[in-house]
Design a protein around this motif. Structure first.
Motif, PDB file in Angstrom:
ATOM      1  N   ASP A   1       0.856  -1.188   0.000  1.00 23.16           N
ATOM      2  CA  ASP A   1       0.000   0.000   0.000  1.00 23.16           C
ATOM      3  C   ASP A   1       0.892   1.237   0.000  1.00 23.16           C
ATOM      4  O   ASP A   1       2.109   1.138   0.188  1.00 23.16           O
ATOM      5  N   ASN A   2       0.281   2.414  -0.204  1.00 26.75           N
ATOM      6  CA  ASN A   2       1.034   3.646  -0.003  1.00 26.75           C
ATOM      7  C   ASN A   2       1.531   3.672   1.442  1.00 26.75           C
ATOM      8  O   ASN A   2       0.841   3.193   2.346  1.00 26.75           O
ATOM      9  N   LEU A   3       2.719   4.212   1.665  1.00 27.67           N
ATOM     10  CA  LEU A   3       3.277   4.233   3.013  1.00 27.67           C
ATOM     11  C   LEU A   3       3.689   5.650   3.402  1.00 27.67           C
ATOM     12  O   LEU A   3       4.485   6.281   2.722  1.00 27.67           O
ATOM     13  N   SER A   4       3.078   6.161   4.468  1.00 28.92           N
ATOM     14  CA  SER A   4       3.339   7.524   4.925  1.00 28.92           C
ATOM     15  C   SER A   4       3.621   7.523   6.411  1.00 28.92           C
ATOM     16  O   SER A   4       2.921   6.867   7.192  1.00 28.92           O
ATOM     17  N   LEU A   5       4.648   8.283   6.798  1.00 25.64           N
ATOM     18  CA  LEU A   5       5.117   8.280   8.179  1.00 25.64           C
ATOM     19  C   LEU A   5       5.576   9.672   8.581  1.00 25.64           C
ATOM     20  O   LEU A   5       6.238  10.366   7.811  1.00 25.64           O
ATOM     21  N   VAL A   6       5.213  10.077   9.793  1.00 24.19           N
ATOM     22  CA  VAL A   6       5.736  11.298  10.398  1.00 24.19           C
ATOM     23  C   VAL A   6       6.245  10.931  11.781  1.00 24.19           C
ATOM     24  O   VAL A   6       5.511  10.354  12.590  1.00 24.19           O
ATOM     25  N   LEU A   7       7.500  11.242  12.062  1.00 24.74           N
ATOM     26  CA  LEU A   7       8.096  11.021  13.382  1.00 24.74           C
ATOM     27  C   LEU A   7       8.332  12.367  14.034  1.00 24.74           C
ATOM     28  O   LEU A   7       8.912  13.266  13.409  1.00 24.74           O
ATOM     29  N   VAL A   8       7.878  12.510  15.267  1.00 23.08           N
ATOM     30  CA  VAL A   8       8.013  13.779  15.984  1.00 23.08           C
ATOM     31  C   VAL A   8       8.614  13.518  17.362  1.00 23.08           C
ATOM     32  O   VAL A   8       8.095  12.705  18.134  1.00 23.08           O
ATOM     33  N   LEU A   9       9.715  14.185  17.661  1.00 24.26           N
ATOM     34  CA  LEU A   9      10.333  14.112  18.983  1.00 24.26           C
ATOM     35  C   LEU A   9      10.117  15.445  19.688  1.00 24.26           C
ATOM     36  O   LEU A   9      10.570  16.497  19.209  1.00 24.26           O
ATOM     37  N   ALA A  10       9.399  15.412  20.806  1.00 23.81           N
ATOM     38  CA  ALA A  10       9.098  16.614  21.586  1.00 23.81           C
ATOM     39  C   ALA A  10       9.800  16.518  22.926  1.00 23.81           C
ATOM     40  O   ALA A  10       9.672  15.516  23.633  1.00 23.81           O
ATOM     41  N   GLU A  11      10.550  17.563  23.285  1.00 27.48           N
ATOM     42  CA  GLU A  11      11.295  17.570  24.534  1.00 27.48           C
ATOM     43  C   GLU A  11      11.000  18.830  25.331  1.00 27.48           C
ATOM     44  O   GLU A  11      10.948  19.927  24.786  1.00 27.48           O
ATOM     45  N   ASN A  12      10.847  18.636  26.631  1.00 32.77           N
ATOM     46  CA  ASN A  12      10.698  19.764  27.546  1.00 32.77           C
ATOM     47  C   ASN A  12      11.920  19.863  28.434  1.00 32.77           C
ATOM     48  O   ASN A  12      12.496  18.857  28.797  1.00 32.77           O
TER      49      ASN A  12
END
Length: 252
Positions: free
Chosen positions: A241-252
């Motif tokens: 299938d179509n493959l879509s990915l978003v990776l988000v690293l959030a730091e405080n």
């Protein structure tokens, strides 16, 4: 809040066109990330996902240039309205008797807070490393037939999994005149990794692999390596299938 991200969206090994769409935007401790998976079995799913992306991009532009940006909860409500508007645009622009739609998963980050808006079976996971162990949590629930209690009450697991409606989407953007979505909110403490993806990712890459790569990426902060690792695993398993990915690293 410090935010890092990386993303990709590709056709895969079987499909002839990519009907997924992504949006990613960050600015001064805030961020909006969207994965929209155009439904391949519908009329022009790429149109639906593109409309969602464009509506999100327009809202983000207004947010960035606002003299007084909305507070966190107001922004969440506005985003729900934005996606409801996308729903109406898709639905009204589809020929009578035809169907056009897209799944949606969106992540909104601002200061110490996060919100996830979802409709369909695209997913958002959250990975955290803590003193009680490492964990990967699926924040969203797939809007599919078997996850509706009224549909499966009294059925055995075998009956559910062999039913012809197993995996059938019961909610998507643009398919019905009224927009329905799920919303979850939480606080970001320390490091948090968010993984947004279409079903073309998680159906070809196990949660164990996603967990292992995400926790490694949280330590190294090398999101591209995690992205490449997931991409290779999906291709190894057929990328049907179509493959879509978003990776988000959030730091405080």
């Amino acid at each position: 809040m410090k935010i890092q991200y990386t993303s990709f969206s590709e056709t895969g090994l079987i499909r002839k066109e990519n009907q997924d769409a992504l949006f990613c935007g960050t600015d001064h401790g805030a961020g909006l990330f969207v994965v929209a998976d155009g439904m391949g079995g519908c009329q022009d799913g790429g149109r639906a996902s593109t409309i969602i992306k464009e509506k999100a991009a327009h809202w983000w532009s207004r947010y960035k240039h606002s003299v007084k940006p909305p507070d966190f909860l107001t922004a969440v409500r506005e985003l729900q309205e934005v996606f409801a508007e996308a729903n109406g645009t898709i639905y009204s622009g589809t020929e009578s008797g035809a169907s056009c739609g897209s799944t949606l998963v969106a992540l909104w980050l601002e200061q110490d807070d996060w919100a996830v808006i979802s409709c369909g079976d695209s997913r958002c996971y959250q990975a955290k490393a803590g003193i009680f162990g490492n964990k990967l949590v699926q924040l969203t629930m797939d809007d599919v037939w078997e996850n509706q209690l009224s549909n499966v009450q009294g059925m055995t697991r075998e009956q559910i999994e062999t039913d012809q409606k197993f995996g059938f989407l019961v909610r998507a953007v643009g398919v019905e005149p009224e927009f329905q979505c799920s919303v979850q909110c939480g606080q970001c403490k320390g490091k948090n990794m968010f993984i947004l993806c279409s079903d073309g990712i998680y159906k070809y890459c196990s949660e164990e692999v996603i967990k292992k790569l995400s926790l490694s990426a949280m330590k190294s902060k090398k999101l591209d390596l995690m992205s490449q690792g997931i991409w290779r695993q999906v291709l190894k398993n057929g990328a049907g299938d179509n493959l879509s990915l978003v990776l988000v690293l959030a730091e405080n």
